[in-house]
Design a protein around this motif. Structure first.
Motif, mmCIF file in Angstrom:
data_model
loop_
_atom_site.group_PDB
_atom_site.id
_atom_site.type_symbol
_atom_site.label_atom_id
_atom_site.label_comp_id
_atom_site.label_asym_id
_atom_site.label_seq_id
_atom_site.Cartn_x
_atom_site.Cartn_y
_atom_site.Cartn_z
ATOM 1 N N HIS A 90 -4.452 3.388 0.254
ATOM 2 C CA HIS A 90 -4.508 2.998 -1.151
ATOM 3 C C HIS A 90 -3.622 1.784 -1.428
ATOM 4 C CE1 HIS A 90 -6.500 6.785 -2.119
ATOM 5 N NE2 HIS A 90 -5.587 7.399 -1.408
ATOM 6 N N THR A 91 -4.011 1.004 -2.430
ATOM 7 C CA THR A 91 -3.174 -0.069 -2.947
ATOM 8 C C THR A 91 -3.261 -0.075 -4.463
ATOM 9 O OG1 THR A 91 -2.729 -2.452 -2.962
ATOM 10 C CG2 THR A 91 -5.026 -1.776 -2.757
ATOM 11 N N CYS A 107 0.846 -1.194 0.000
ATOM 12 C CA CYS A 107 0.000 0.000 0.000
ATOM 13 C C CYS A 107 0.881 1.243 0.000
ATOM 14 C CB CYS A 107 -0.910 0.016 1.226
ATOM 15 S SG CYS A 107 -2.010 -1.418 1.358
ATOM 16 N N TYR A 108 0.246 2.379 -0.201
ATOM 17 C CA TYR A 108 1.001 3.625 -0.199
ATOM 18 C C TYR A 108 0.126 4.763 0.304
ATOM 19 C CZ TYR A 108 -1.512 4.487 -4.584
ATOM 20 O OH TYR A 108 -2.500 4.653 -5.522
ATOM 21 N N SER A 109 0.785 5.720 0.924
ATOM 22 C CA SER A 109 0.126 6.942 1.386
ATOM 23 C C SER A 109 1.060 8.096 1.077
ATOM 24 C CB SER A 109 -0.162 6.866 2.887
ATOM 25 O OG SER A 109 -0.741 8.072 3.351
ATOM 26 N N HIS A 140 -8.833 0.806 -2.334
ATOM 27 C CA HIS A 140 -8.442 1.128 -0.968
ATOM 28 C C HIS A 140 -8.659 -0.092 -0.077
ATOM 29 C CE1 HIS A 140 -9.003 5.278 -2.468
ATOM 30 N NE2 HIS A 140 -10.113 4.786 -2.984
ATOM 31 N N ALA A 164 -11.986 -4.129 1.555
ATOM 32 C CA ALA A 164 -11.377 -3.365 0.465
ATOM 33 C C ALA A 164 -12.493 -2.868 -0.432
ATOM 34 C CB ALA A 164 -10.395 -4.232 -0.327
#
Length: 237
Positions: A171-172, A137-139, A162, A154
């Protein structure tokens, strides 16, 4: 090439949209339709990748037409309308994008760029194991790795996919399809997956739909299409 249909009851509106799309060389207009009945027939005949669809049409609206399509096989649908009050409902019904008339060229270009990226998705099969134990994931600039067991549910929306834990929503880049096939998450709605361990209760509603109440107190939709399989998986017959 991106095979495209234009569906609008106003001929001038179709002509204007066709003209705006002309500079995009990879957009190929396979047919133009003046109502939903013609549109559904054209979708079955041409099997387009993309449909630009007016909402306010006689007899069958664009929103009603979208509900008639199989969500698993439907093309990407971009609503084109003069009314902004339908936007939330459009995305709830799995529309890909929403353009307001008169269409602004920069906004159309942004839409087309998103369509191009979705039309040629990254192949994750070579880098993703058959069974995922971790979800990348990322932010912003921060990369995070979540344990699959920590994911409660999800979902997808205009902003992407998400995943939610009991502490955050993040988020992914994985798709719902990848998450469904390679994790314990179960499909409960075309835009939602649920971790069965996170289900506290399912409230069945009139009409065959339902809602999941998670152990964290969140409410998620369950569509009639997936309710039976979900109940059977959980041991309800």
């Amino acid at each position: 090439m991106i095979k495209t249909l234009l569906i609008d009851d106003e001929p001038l509106a179709r002509e204007e949209l066709a003209s705006l799309l002309a500079p995009f060389d990879d957009i190929v207009i396979a047919a133009q339709c003046s109502n939903a009945i013609e549109g559904i027939a054209a979708i079955h005949k041409h099997k387009p990748d993309l449909v630009f669809l007016d909402i306010a049409m006689p007899r069958i609206s664009g929103m009603e037409m979208l509900a008639m399509l199989d969500p698993d096989t439907q093309p990407k649908v971009v609503f084109v309308t003069a009314y902004d009050e339908y936007a939330v409902k459009a995305f709830e019904n799995n529309a890909f994008d929403y353009l307001l008339k008169p269409i602004e060229v920069p906004r159309l270009a942004t839409c087309i760029e998103r369509i191009r990226k979705a039309h040629t998705p990254q192949d994750l099969s070579a880098i993703t194991p058959q069974a995922l134990s971790l979800v990348p994931c990322y932010s912003g600039n921060v990369l995070k790795v979540l344990k699959v067991d920590d994911v409660e549910y999800a979902y997808s929306d205009l902003g992407g996919v998400h995943v939610a834990t009991d502490a955050e929503v993040i988020h992914t880049q994985l798709t719902l399809k990848v998450l469904e096939s390679r994790t314990p998450l179960l499909r409960c709605h075309r835009q939602y997956l649920i971790n069965p361990a996170a289900i506290a209760e399912i409230e069945v509603q009139d009409g065959g739909n339902a809602e999941i109440i998670t152990r964290g107190g969140q409410t998620l939709p369950v569509s009639r299409r997936y309710l039976k399989a979900l109940k059977q998986t959980l041991g309800f017959y």
